[in-house]
Design an enzyme around this catalytic site. Sequence first.
Site, PDB file in Angstrom:
ATOM      1  N   HIS A   1       0.803  -1.225   0.000  1.00 34.54           N
ATOM      2  CA  HIS A   1       0.000   0.000   0.000  1.00 34.54           C
ATOM      3  C   HIS A   1       0.835   1.272   0.000  1.00 34.54           C
ATOM      4  O   HIS A   1       0.354   2.336   0.390  1.00 34.54           O
ATOM      5  CB  HIS A   1      -0.991  -0.030   1.187  1.00 34.54           C
ATOM      6  CG  HIS A   1      -2.040  -1.094   1.037  1.00 34.54           C
ATOM      7  ND1 HIS A   1      -2.786  -1.590   2.087  1.00 34.54           N
ATOM      8  CD2 HIS A   1      -2.468  -1.769  -0.072  1.00 34.54           C
ATOM      9  CE1 HIS A   1      -3.625  -2.521   1.642  1.00 34.54           C
ATOM     10  NE2 HIS A   1      -3.436  -2.659   0.336  1.00 34.54           N
TER      11      HIS A   1
ATOM     12  N   PRO B   1      -5.304 -11.004  17.916  1.00 37.92           N
ATOM     13  CA  PRO B   1      -6.123 -11.265  19.111  1.00 37.92           C
ATOM     14  C   PRO B   1      -7.570 -11.566  18.750  1.00 37.92           C
ATOM     15  O   PRO B   1      -8.291 -12.177  19.524  1.00 37.92           O
ATOM     16  CB  PRO B   1      -6.037  -9.956  19.915  1.00 37.92           C
ATOM     17  CG  PRO B   1      -4.948  -9.149  19.303  1.00 37.92           C
ATOM     18  CD  PRO B   1      -4.726  -9.654  17.904  1.00 37.92           C
TER      19      PRO B   1
ATOM     20  N   GLY C   1      -1.647  -9.252  12.474  1.00 41.94           N
ATOM     21  CA  GLY C   1      -2.298  -7.965  12.731  1.00 41.94           C
ATOM     22  C   GLY C   1      -2.997  -7.325  11.555  1.00 41.94           C
ATOM     23  O   GLY C   1      -2.902  -6.113  11.383  1.00 41.94           O
ATOM     24  N   THR C   2      -3.694  -8.146  10.769  1.00 38.30           N
ATOM     25  CA  THR C   2      -4.525  -7.549   9.716  1.00 38.30           C
ATOM     26  C   THR C   2      -5.963  -8.038   9.866  1.00 38.30           C
ATOM     27  O   THR C   2      -6.193  -9.215  10.172  1.00 38.30           O
ATOM     28  CB  THR C   2      -3.999  -7.837   8.287  1.00 38.30           C
ATOM     29  OG1 THR C   2      -4.952  -7.336   7.336  1.00 38.30           O
ATOM     30  CG2 THR C   2      -3.751  -9.308   8.026  1.00 38.30           C
TER      31      THR C   2
HETATM   32  C1  BJW Z   1      -3.389  -6.715  16.470  1.00 40.49           C
HETATM   33  C2  BJW Z   1      -2.849  -5.998  17.556  1.00 40.49           C
HETATM   34  C3  BJW Z   1      -1.642  -6.489  18.097  1.00 40.49           C
HETATM   35  C4  BJW Z   1      -4.634  -4.990  16.923  1.00 40.49           C
HETATM   36  N1  BJW Z   1      -1.083  -7.582  17.591  1.00 40.49           N
HETATM   37  N2  BJW Z   1      -2.828  -7.810  15.998  1.00 40.49           N
HETATM   38  C5  BJW Z   1     -12.934  -7.186  -3.721  1.00 40.49           C
HETATM   39  C6  BJW Z   1     -14.046  -7.259  -2.908  1.00 40.49           C
HETATM   40  C7  BJW Z   1     -14.533  -6.102  -2.276  1.00 40.49           C
HETATM   41  C8  BJW Z   1     -13.912  -4.865  -2.458  1.00 40.49           C
HETATM   42  C9  BJW Z   1     -12.811  -4.803  -3.259  1.00 40.49           C
HETATM   43  C10 BJW Z   1     -12.334  -5.946  -3.882  1.00 40.49           C
HETATM   44  N3  BJW Z   1     -11.221  -5.579  -4.604  1.00 40.49           N
HETATM   45  C11 BJW Z   1     -11.007  -4.270  -4.427  1.00 40.49           C
HETATM   46  C12 BJW Z   1     -11.965  -3.766  -3.624  1.00 40.49           C
HETATM   47  C13 BJW Z   1     -12.067  -2.343  -3.181  1.00 40.49           C
HETATM   48  C14 BJW Z   1     -11.139  -2.001  -2.045  1.00 40.49           C
HETATM   49  C15 BJW Z   1     -11.503  -2.852  -0.833  1.00 40.49           C
HETATM   50  O1  BJW Z   1     -10.843  -3.824  -0.512  1.00 40.49           O
HETATM   51  N4  BJW Z   1     -12.525  -2.479  -0.111  1.00 40.49           N
HETATM   52  C16 BJW Z   1     -12.971  -3.219   1.075  1.00 40.49           C
HETATM   53  C17 BJW Z   1     -12.661  -2.403   2.334  1.00 40.49           C
HETATM   54  C18 BJW Z   1     -14.434  -3.510   0.936  1.00 40.49           C
HETATM   55  N5  BJW Z   1      -9.751  -2.175  -2.428  1.00 40.49           N
HETATM   56  C19 BJW Z   1      -9.099  -1.251  -3.082  1.00 40.49           C
HETATM   57  O2  BJW Z   1      -9.633  -0.204  -3.416  1.00 40.49           O
HETATM   58  C20 BJW Z   1      -7.641  -1.526  -3.437  1.00 40.49           C
HETATM   59  N6  BJW Z   1      -7.444  -1.267  -4.822  1.00 40.49           N
HETATM   60  C21 BJW Z   1      -7.852  -2.116  -5.799  1.00 40.49           C
HETATM   61  O3  BJW Z   1      -8.219  -3.227  -5.548  1.00 40.49           O
HETATM   62  O4  BJW Z   1      -7.791  -1.580  -7.058  1.00 40.49           O
HETATM   63  C22 BJW Z   1      -8.570  -2.196  -8.085  1.00 40.49           C
HETATM   64  C23 BJW Z   1     -10.059  -2.059  -7.774  1.00 40.49           C
HETATM   65  C24 BJW Z   1     -10.568  -0.897  -7.267  1.00 40.49           C
HETATM   66  C25 BJW Z   1     -11.938  -0.775  -6.983  1.00 40.49           C
HETATM   67  C26 BJW Z   1     -12.783  -1.857  -7.192  1.00 40.49           C
HETATM   68  C27 BJW Z   1     -12.258  -3.061  -7.701  1.00 40.49           C
HETATM   69  C28 BJW Z   1     -10.871  -3.158  -7.997  1.00 40.49           C
HETATM   70  C29 BJW Z   1      -6.722  -0.573  -2.683  1.00 40.49           C
HETATM   71  C30 BJW Z   1      -6.783  -0.715  -1.216  1.00 40.49           C
HETATM   72  C31 BJW Z   1      -5.942   0.381  -0.561  1.00 40.49           C
HETATM   73  C32 BJW Z   1      -6.017   0.378   0.950  1.00 40.49           C
HETATM   74  N7  BJW Z   1      -5.370   1.529   1.452  1.00 40.49           N
HETATM   75  C33 BJW Z   1      -5.282   1.736   2.898  1.00 40.49           C
HETATM   76  C34 BJW Z   1      -4.619   3.106   3.154  1.00 40.49           C
HETATM   77  C35 BJW Z   1      -5.379   4.301   3.321  1.00 40.49           C
HETATM   78  C36 BJW Z   1      -4.683   5.632   3.351  1.00 40.49           C
HETATM   79  C37 BJW Z   1      -3.738   6.027   4.430  1.00 40.49           C
HETATM   80  O5  BJW Z   1      -3.139   5.208   5.132  1.00 40.49           O
HETATM   81  O6  BJW Z   1      -3.554   7.254   4.549  1.00 40.49           O
HETATM   82  O7  BJW Z   1      -4.421   0.761   3.477  1.00 40.49           O
HETATM   83  S1  BJW Z   1      -6.811   1.471   3.749  1.00 40.49           S
HETATM   84  C38 BJW Z   1      -6.122   0.739   5.177  1.00 40.49           C
HETATM   85  O8  BJW Z   1      -6.566  -0.651   5.303  1.00 40.49           O
HETATM   86  C39 BJW Z   1      -4.619   0.670   4.893  1.00 40.49           C
HETATM   87  C40 BJW Z   1      -4.266  -0.713   5.376  1.00 40.49           C
HETATM   88  O9  BJW Z   1      -3.066  -1.150   4.787  1.00 40.49           O
HETATM   89  C41 BJW Z   1      -5.457  -1.523   4.996  1.00 40.49           C
HETATM   90  C42 BJW Z   1      -5.609  -2.809   5.757  1.00 40.49           C
HETATM   91  O10 BJW Z   1      -5.782  -2.579   7.128  1.00 40.49           O
HETATM   92  P1  BJW Z   1      -5.144  -3.561   8.180  1.00 40.49           P
HETATM   93  O11 BJW Z   1      -3.680  -3.509   8.105  1.00 40.49           O
HETATM   94  O12 BJW Z   1      -5.777  -4.887   8.055  1.00 40.49           O
HETATM   95  O13 BJW Z   1      -5.538  -2.844   9.571  1.00 40.49           O
HETATM   96  P2  BJW Z   1      -6.915  -2.884  10.368  1.00 40.49           P
HETATM   97  O14 BJW Z   1      -6.946  -1.683  11.223  1.00 40.49           O
HETATM   98  O15 BJW Z   1      -8.078  -3.114   9.492  1.00 40.49           O
HETATM   99  O16 BJW Z   1      -6.781  -4.185  11.283  1.00 40.49           O
HETATM  100  C43 BJW Z   1      -5.838  -4.263  12.340  1.00 40.49           C
HETATM  101  C44 BJW Z   1      -5.872  -5.676  12.907  1.00 40.49           C
HETATM  102  O17 BJW Z   1      -4.842  -5.774  13.875  1.00 40.49           O
HETATM  103  C45 BJW Z   1      -7.185  -6.029  13.614  1.00 40.49           C
HETATM  104  O18 BJW Z   1      -7.646  -7.275  13.106  1.00 40.49           O
HETATM  105  C46 BJW Z   1      -6.786  -6.159  15.087  1.00 40.49           C
HETATM  106  O19 BJW Z   1      -7.504  -7.186  15.762  1.00 40.49           O
HETATM  107  C47 BJW Z   1      -5.321  -6.505  14.995  1.00 40.49           C
HETATM  108  N8  BJW Z   1      -4.472  -6.078  16.133  1.00 40.49           N
HETATM  109  N9  BJW Z   1      -3.595  -4.948  17.837  1.00 40.49           N
HETATM  110  C48 BJW Z   1      -1.640  -8.254  16.582  1.00 40.49           C
HETATM  111  N10 BJW Z   1      -0.985  -5.871  19.161  1.00 40.49           N
END
Ligand code: BJW
Length: 250
Positions: free
Chosen positions: A120, A221, A194-195
């Site tokens: 990302h 967790p 942690g995702t």
């Molecule tokens: C712990 C802990 C500890 C806590 N130890 N664990 C297919 C189906 C449906 C939708 C789509 C699809 N394909 C594409 C899409 C659209 C979209 C998408 O996925 N939407 C869904 C949300 C519905 N995807 C996109 O748009 C992507 N692009 C793409 O696919 O292009 C082509 C396309 C576009 C449109 C339609 C179709 C195709 C791009 C995605 C970009 C994501 N960008 C971000 C950054 C934002 C900006 C910024 O930072 O300023 O990336 S969003 C945000 O989420 C960030 C992260 O990398 C990403 C993932 O989050 P992550 O890392 O999982 O964090 P959290 O907070 O969600 O979870 C934390 C976890 O940690 C939790 O589970 C806790 O329990 C755990 N935890 N403490 C271990 N100590």
Amino acid sequence: MTPLVATTTSLRVKDARRVVFFTGAGMSAAAGIPTFRGKGGIWKEYDYGSYACQQAFNRDPEKVWEFHNYRRGLVEPCQPTQGHRLIARCEAAQPSTVVVTQNIDGLHQVAGNAKVRELHGGLWRVRCDVCGAKHTGRESPFVELRCPRHEDLPEWKRPYWRPDIVWFGDALNRSVIEASVEAISRCDMLISIGTSAVVYPAAELPLIAKRNKALLVEINPEETPMSNAFDVCLRGTADAMLEMLCEGLE
Ligand code: BJW
């Protein structure tokens, strides 16, 4: 097959030949960087449609930059956690180790990992989508918001630098995806840490390792929508579970 859900395991990273660490925001939670979803998550306070997509940037680049500078300010003083350091030790001991991360904070690199695939993008990189210029630096805040290469234009017409982050609706960088898929296809152990596994296409990448018969371990967790695809789900924090998995590393 249903996964083994546990808080301890006798699995050890040292017993695998090729390990991929697949990390998300929970990896850096103990460093003090807020996650996106769940309690204290960034998206609770900031609507991503206003701050994390190209349309928002086109509409109001300065507002998006304000959010981006807030994020730079949050991350800038943060140091790698014990978990980041253990993953770096794993690469030092087993050079085939690869980190595929959704995080933009750069903490794996600070900890010492060289093979980091940033799905990302990166918080410390900016790019100009008009001339292709790129800039990397830890300025916090980043204040020269317009690309300086366009001297022929009056200041107010020069294009804005754009954070080199993959926003919603953006395609992921093709070479980063290819390198990630290659590493995941070749590993015999994938450890997802942690995702929340709700953002695609990242969420489905671990399935590639499963197709190739690698052992899949999830550290979180909480249960995630992908938990059932894993062989072992370790219900604990990144630091504690990595301490256990990395036991005995040279
Ligand atoms: C712990 C802990 C500890 C806590 N130890 N664990 C297919 C189906 C449906 C939708 C789509 C699809 N394909 C594409 C899409 C659209 C979209 C998408 O996925 N939407 C869904 C949300 C519905 N995807 C996109 O748009 C992507 N692009 C793409 O696919 O292009 C082509 C396309 C576009 C449109 C339609 C179709 C195709 C791009 C995605 C970009 C994501 N960008 C971000 C950054 C934002 C900006 C910024 O930072 O300023 O990336 S969003 C945000 O989420 C960030 C992260 O990398 C990403 C993932 O989050 P992550 O890392 O999982 O964090 P959290 O907070 O969600 O979870 C934390 C976890 O940690 C939790 O589970 C806790 O329990 C755990 N935890 N403490 C271990 N100590």
